[in-house]
Enzyme design. Structure first.
Site, PDB file in Angstrom:
ATOM      1  N   PHE A 102       0.848  -1.187   0.000  1.00  0.00           N
ATOM      2  CA  PHE A 102       0.000   0.000   0.000  1.00  0.00           C
ATOM      3  C   PHE A 102       0.885   1.238   0.000  1.00  0.00           C
ATOM      4  CE2 PHE A 102      -4.499   1.058   0.652  1.00  0.00           C
ATOM      5  CZ  PHE A 102      -5.088  -0.139   0.272  1.00  0.00           C
ATOM      6  N   ARG A 116      -0.572   9.439  -0.714  1.00  0.00           N
ATOM      7  CA  ARG A 116      -1.708   9.923  -1.511  1.00  0.00           C
ATOM      8  C   ARG A 116      -1.614  11.386  -1.898  1.00  0.00           C
ATOM      9  NH1 ARG A 116      -6.394   6.560   1.737  1.00  0.00           N
ATOM     10  NH2 ARG A 116      -5.826   4.590   0.774  1.00  0.00           N
ATOM     11  N   GLU A 138      -6.571   1.719  -3.453  1.00  0.00           N
ATOM     12  CA  GLU A 138      -5.131   1.746  -3.670  1.00  0.00           C
ATOM     13  C   GLU A 138      -4.581   0.324  -3.799  1.00  0.00           C
ATOM     14  OE1 GLU A 138      -3.443   4.899  -1.293  1.00  0.00           O
ATOM     15  OE2 GLU A 138      -1.882   3.511  -0.698  1.00  0.00           O
ATOM     16  N   GLN A 144      -7.851  14.768   2.906  1.00  0.00           N
ATOM     17  CA  GLN A 144      -7.160  13.949   1.911  1.00  0.00           C
ATOM     18  C   GLN A 144      -7.965  13.734   0.632  1.00  0.00           C
ATOM     19  OE1 GLN A 144      -6.409   9.457   2.573  1.00  0.00           O
ATOM     20  NE2 GLN A 144      -4.398  10.418   2.555  1.00  0.00           N
ATOM     21  N   HIS A 204     -11.687  12.338   0.126  1.00  0.00           N
ATOM     22  CA  HIS A 204     -11.739  10.999   0.705  1.00  0.00           C
ATOM     23  C   HIS A 204     -11.753  10.952   2.224  1.00  0.00           C
ATOM     24  CE1 HIS A 204     -11.224   6.704   0.729  1.00  0.00           C
ATOM     25  NE2 HIS A 204     -10.072   6.774   1.365  1.00  0.00           N
ATOM     26  N   HIS A 231      -8.026  11.228  -2.403  1.00  0.00           N
ATOM     27  CA  HIS A 231      -7.497   9.934  -2.835  1.00  0.00           C
ATOM     28  C   HIS A 231      -7.249  10.021  -4.330  1.00  0.00           C
ATOM     29  CE1 HIS A 231      -7.234   5.680  -3.693  1.00  0.00           C
ATOM     30  NE2 HIS A 231      -7.351   5.375  -2.424  1.00  0.00           N
ATOM     31  N   LEU A 243     -14.671   5.213  -5.186  1.00  0.00           N
ATOM     32  CA  LEU A 243     -13.279   4.855  -4.954  1.00  0.00           C
ATOM     33  C   LEU A 243     -12.834   3.585  -5.672  1.00  0.00           C
ATOM     34  CD1 LEU A 243     -11.009   6.030  -3.121  1.00  0.00           C
ATOM     35  CD2 LEU A 243     -11.352   3.989  -1.747  1.00  0.00           C
ATOM     36  N   ARG A 250      -2.901  11.020   5.766  1.00  0.00           N
ATOM     37  CA  ARG A 250      -3.012   9.649   6.270  1.00  0.00           C
ATOM     38  C   ARG A 250      -2.489   8.644   5.256  1.00  0.00           C
ATOM     39  NH1 ARG A 250      -6.735   5.422   5.583  1.00  0.00           N
ATOM     40  NH2 ARG A 250      -8.301   6.648   4.468  1.00  0.00           N
TER      41      ARG A 250
HETATM   42  C1  LIG Z   1     -14.804   4.039  -0.204  1.00  0.00           C
HETATM   43  C2  LIG Z   1     -13.867   4.049   0.971  1.00  0.00           C
HETATM   44  C3  LIG Z   1     -12.861   3.090   1.065  1.00  0.00           C
HETATM   45  C4  LIG Z   1     -12.000   3.095   2.158  1.00  0.00           C
HETATM   46  N1  LIG Z   1     -11.015   2.143   2.240  1.00  0.00           N
HETATM   47  C5  LIG Z   1     -10.214   2.111   3.341  1.00  0.00           C
HETATM   48  C6  LIG Z   1      -9.253   1.072   3.502  1.00  0.00           C
HETATM   49  O1  LIG Z   1      -9.131   0.149   2.689  1.00  0.00           O
HETATM   50  N2  LIG Z   1      -8.459   1.098   4.595  1.00  0.00           N
HETATM   51  C7  LIG Z   1      -8.566   2.071   5.548  1.00  0.00           C
HETATM   52  O2  LIG Z   1      -7.823   2.041   6.532  1.00  0.00           O
HETATM   53  N3  LIG Z   1      -9.475   3.064   5.412  1.00  0.00           N
HETATM   54  C8  LIG Z   1     -10.310   3.089   4.342  1.00  0.00           C
HETATM   55  N4  LIG Z   1     -11.247   4.091   4.231  1.00  0.00           N
HETATM   56  C9  LIG Z   1     -11.437   5.024   5.335  1.00  0.00           C
HETATM   57  C10 LIG Z   1     -12.229   4.352   6.444  1.00  0.00           C
HETATM   58  O3  LIG Z   1     -13.082   3.380   5.901  1.00  0.00           O
HETATM   59  C11 LIG Z   1     -13.094   5.356   7.214  1.00  0.00           C
HETATM   60  O4  LIG Z   1     -12.283   6.408   7.649  1.00  0.00           O
HETATM   61  C12 LIG Z   1     -13.685   4.664   8.431  1.00  0.00           C
HETATM   62  O5  LIG Z   1     -14.389   3.510   8.047  1.00  0.00           O
HETATM   63  C13 LIG Z   1     -14.617   5.563   9.232  1.00  0.00           C
HETATM   64  O6  LIG Z   1     -15.128   4.785  10.295  1.00  0.00           O
HETATM   65  P1  LIG Z   1     -15.970   5.460  11.463  1.00  0.00           P
HETATM   66  O7  LIG Z   1     -16.327   4.368  12.402  1.00  0.00           O
HETATM   67  O8  LIG Z   1     -15.241   6.620  11.974  1.00  0.00           O
HETATM   68  O9  LIG Z   1     -17.253   5.995  10.689  1.00  0.00           O
HETATM   69  P2  LIG Z   1     -18.425   5.191   9.896  1.00  0.00           P
HETATM   70  O10 LIG Z   1     -18.076   3.804   9.642  1.00  0.00           O
HETATM   71  O11 LIG Z   1     -18.894   5.985   8.765  1.00  0.00           O
HETATM   72  O12 LIG Z   1     -19.588   5.246  10.942  1.00  0.00           O
HETATM   73  C14 LIG Z   1     -20.208   6.465  11.280  1.00  0.00           C
HETATM   74  C15 LIG Z   1     -21.428   6.140  12.081  1.00  0.00           C
HETATM   75  O13 LIG Z   1     -21.919   7.317  12.685  1.00  0.00           O
HETATM   76  C16 LIG Z   1     -23.305   7.345  12.565  1.00  0.00           C
HETATM   77  N5  LIG Z   1     -23.720   8.753  12.626  1.00  0.00           N
HETATM   78  C17 LIG Z   1     -23.240   9.799  11.914  1.00  0.00           C
HETATM   79  N6  LIG Z   1     -23.859  10.921  12.281  1.00  0.00           N
HETATM   80  C18 LIG Z   1     -24.740  10.591  13.248  1.00  0.00           C
HETATM   81  C19 LIG Z   1     -25.669  11.317  14.027  1.00  0.00           C
HETATM   82  N7  LIG Z   1     -25.854  12.630  13.880  1.00  0.00           N
HETATM   83  N8  LIG Z   1     -26.425  10.639  14.912  1.00  0.00           N
HETATM   84  C20 LIG Z   1     -26.293   9.292  15.069  1.00  0.00           C
HETATM   85  N9  LIG Z   1     -25.416   8.569  14.357  1.00  0.00           N
HETATM   86  C21 LIG Z   1     -24.654   9.213  13.466  1.00  0.00           C
HETATM   87  C22 LIG Z   1     -23.631   6.624  11.279  1.00  0.00           C
HETATM   88  O14 LIG Z   1     -24.911   6.078  11.350  1.00  0.00           O
HETATM   89  C23 LIG Z   1     -22.551   5.542  11.270  1.00  0.00           C
HETATM   90  O15 LIG Z   1     -23.034   4.398  11.937  1.00  0.00           O
HETATM   91  C24 LIG Z   1     -12.123   4.090   3.154  1.00  0.00           C
HETATM   92  C25 LIG Z   1     -13.124   5.054   3.041  1.00  0.00           C
HETATM   93  C26 LIG Z   1     -13.978   5.045   1.965  1.00  0.00           C
HETATM   94  C27 LIG Z   1     -15.014   6.123   1.876  1.00  0.00           C
END
Ligand SMILES: Cc1cc2nc3c(=O)[nH]c(=O)nc-3n(C[C@H](O)[C@H](O)[C@H](O)COP(=O)(O)OP(=O)(O)OC[C@H]3O[C@@H](n4cnc5c(N)ncnc54)[C@H](O)[C@@H]3O)c2cc1C
Length: 578
Positions: free
Chosen positions: A119, A285, A254, A239, A351, A241, A251, A393
């Site tokens: 990566f 990135r 990578e 960031q 991203h 991507h 997306l 990141r």
């Molecule tokens: C397409 C894509 C591919 C990616 N690939 C990778 C990868 O391969 N490796 C890597 O390390 N990172 C990757 N990332 C980044 C990583 O996936 C995210 O940064 C990470 O999953 C975010 O996790 P989280 O738990 O912070 O948020 P999320 O998983 O988005 O969860 C947010 C939660 O908050 C809740 N929420 C939001 N607002 C409210 C509110 N007002 N009230 C109640 N609930 C709320 C939502 O319902 C949800 O359950 C990727 C990101 C994307 C977009």
């Protein structure tokens, strides 16, 4: 009618970070905890993560947590806090094994160990060349993490409030007292009292017009905290991507380059060889996204347009179908293209938010340059800023951040709840939210869609990959105008049941706040570092800017900026070459 609930601890958000925290909160027993989530948890954006989760397991070649930490520090352009980074990389192998023991179906090596792939920015021997460090489950790693953690939460009897949107944080005299949420199904308000609250609401890429982010990534947690006086850290670092599907932003992981895919310009040239002689297509990135923009600017985009090619044709159909099946599907569905036969048109896509709600390594929210803790308030995941990602990141480090710091925050909260008393709830806890909802439902004449679109284009054009003073100033003025118009925004649906129109308009308000803070911070930082690339200040300036930004809400609507030192343990800032 307003419903009342009482818990020891609340987790806002059911993504990877929220579920990891909820699991470790309840595992030890004795803590009553609930997850409040606007989405059904397994629909969270974590489920979209493709490429993998970083850990120096060394399953395929020699690796060490220290090399991982160095790569992360260098990737962060020396803005990441090195104590937190060392801790994350040291705990990484343990959390991966823990996930495996919970049943996560990782892809395997021939001899049955967890498979790993290359990566961007991940190297051996402090930058000597790429190393296979990303643990993956085909290109569905996030999906598997989310499902695994959700099952574990159910097993440990975590209570879930699904499709409840938190709109406010309630603070008492000595700290956190609870949150106020809107039940999407009924339109009723709920007050949740608790000793501790953790925000894990994810990112806010939806402030840009081209983004890889889910529609729900609207910065709710950071906006709510900011409005309650909590500062936001390093918001200028967002960031892009390098490889989003042209025009759609969807997306392309990578992992495609990790498996050997390369970037080509209109002349068929592998241009990354010029920008990053050692790491080439696997440079970090920020470096690759800038290179694509520069190629396009110099007329070497494909057909002279603003995209380049990601070529994976030489990998062969078998590798693509086995290791990147979802990507192959995306290409067929959205582009009508077979990646085993034709290169994929790509452009950089908004991203990941490096900045967010400032926390320490136990997820406790800290509110000033002396790291003063706000009792009972926690944050983890993309909405938080520990800071392990600094100014940029590395891929695979977000999923790692979720599970490492989600787990640490959950454990710390459990301890905190065992010792703390339930704080009294202020009598008018729900009043500001009642007023907000009423105001939004009153007659307005400004279409929300137009405000959103103008915001997204303003951010993309002036606060995107490249930035400069005049553009940032015009973005500031435009965002101010949009905020004024938002005060008269129109919600078309006046009903109570599943009023998603109302919630989307509320989310737009959150995005507008975050966009304004991002722009103010980007204008203020007169240097280029990581994802912040100022054309009028092209050099990194360690003398003046080796520090974190803390942005505070001010009564008059302006953003007040203060600073916090960067923690340097082993690695003094050096010039960054890949
Ligand atoms: C397409 C894509 C591919 C990616 N690939 C990778 C990868 O391969 N490796 C890597 O390390 N990172 C990757 N990332 C980044 C990583 O996936 C995210 O940064 C990470 O999953 C975010 O996790 P989280 O738990 O912070 O948020 P999320 O998983 O988005 O969860 C947010 C939660 O908050 C809740 N929420 C939001 N607002 C409210 C509110 N007002 N009230 C109640 N609930 C709320 C939502 O319902 C949800 O359950 C990727 C990101 C994307 C977009």
């Amino acid at each position: 009618m307003i419903h009342m609930h009482v818990y020891d601890a609340l987790v806002v958000g059911g993504g990877g970070a929220g579920l990891a925290a909820a699991l470790h909160l309840t595992r030890g027993g004795g803590v009553r905890a609930a997850v409040v989530s606007k989405l059904y948890p397994t629909r969270s954006h974590t489920g979209a993560a493709q490429g993998g989760i970083g850990a120096a397991l060394g399953n395929l070649e020699e690796d060490s947590p220290e090399w991982h930490a160095f790569d992360t520090v260098k990737g962060s352009d020396y803005l990441g806090d090195q104590d937190a980074i060392e801790l994350m990389c040291a705990e990484a192998p343990e959390v991966i094994i823990e996930l495996e023991h919970m049943g996560l179906p990782f892809s395997r090596t021939d001899d049955g160990r967890i498979a790993q792939r290359r990566f961007g920015g991940h190297t051996h021997h402090f930058g000597q060349g790429p190393v296979r460090r990303s643990c993956y489950a085909a290109d569905r790693t996030g999906h598997m993490i989310l499902q695994t953690l959700y099952q574990q939460c159910i097993k440990h009897q975590v209570t879930f409030y699904d499709e409840f949107q938190v709109l406010d944080l309630v603070l008492g005299e000595s700290g956190v007292a609870g949150v106020v949420a809107y039940e999407i199904r009924t339109g009723e308000l709920h007050v949740f009292r608790a000793k501790a609250v953790l925000f894990a609401t994810g990112g806010f890429g939806r402030m840009f017009s081209v983004s890889s982010n889910a529609y729900a990534f609207t910065g709710d947690g950071p906006a709510i905290c900011w409005r309650r006086g909590v500062p936001l850290e390093d918001l200028e670092f967002f960031q892009f991507h390098p490889t989003g599907i042209y025009k759609l932003g969807i997306l392309i992981t990578e992992g495609v380059r990790g498996e050997g895919g390369i970037l080509l310009n209109r002349d068929g040239e592998r241009f990354m060889e010029r920008y990053a002689p050692t790491m080439k297509d696997l440079a970090s990135r920020d470096v690759v996204s800038r290179a694509i923009y520069l190629e396009v600017r110099e007329g070497r985009g494909i057909e002279g347009k603003d995209f380049v090619h990601l070529d994976a044709t030489h990998l062969g159909r078998e590798v693509i179908e086995q290791k990147l099946p979802d990507i192959a599907d995306f290409c067929r569905t959205y582009l009508g293209l077979d990646p085993a036969q034709r290169p994929i048109p790509i452009q950089p896509t908004a991203h990941y938010a490096m900045g967010g709600i400032p926390t320490d390594v136990d997820g406790r929210v800290v509110v000033d340059e002396r790291n003063t803790v706000l009792p009972g308030l926690y944050a983890a995941g993309e909405c938080a800023c520990v800071s392990v990602h600094g100014a940029n990141r590395l891929g695979t480090n977000s999923l790692l951040d979720l599970v490492v710091f989600g787990r640490r925050a959950g454990r710390h909260m459990a301890e905190y709840c065992r010792a703390a008393e339930l704080p009294p709830l202020p009598g008018d806890a729900a009043e500001p939210t009642v007023a907000t909802v009423q105001r939004l439902l009153e007659k307005g004449d400004e279409p929300a869609a137009r405000i959103r679109e103008e915001m997204q284009h303003t951010m993309m054009d002036f606060v995107g990959v490249f930035r400069e003073d005049a553009g940032l100033r015009s973005a500031t003025a435009k965002l101010r105008e949009l905020a004024d118009r938002y005060a008269r925004v129109r919600v078309q649906d006046k009903g109570k049941w599943f009023n998603t129109d109302l919630m989307e308009v509320w989310e737009l308000g959150a995005l507008l706040d975050i966009a304004r803070v991002t722009t103010a911070c980007a204008l203020n930082r007169t240097e280029s570092r990581g994802a912040q690339s100022r054309e009028d200040h092209p050099k990194r300036d360690d003398q003046n800017w080796l520090k974190h930004t803390l942005a505070y809400w001010r009564e008059d609507g302006e953003v007040e900026i203060r600073y916090k030192p960067v923690v340097v343990t082993k690695w003094q800032p050096k010039e960054r070459v890949y």
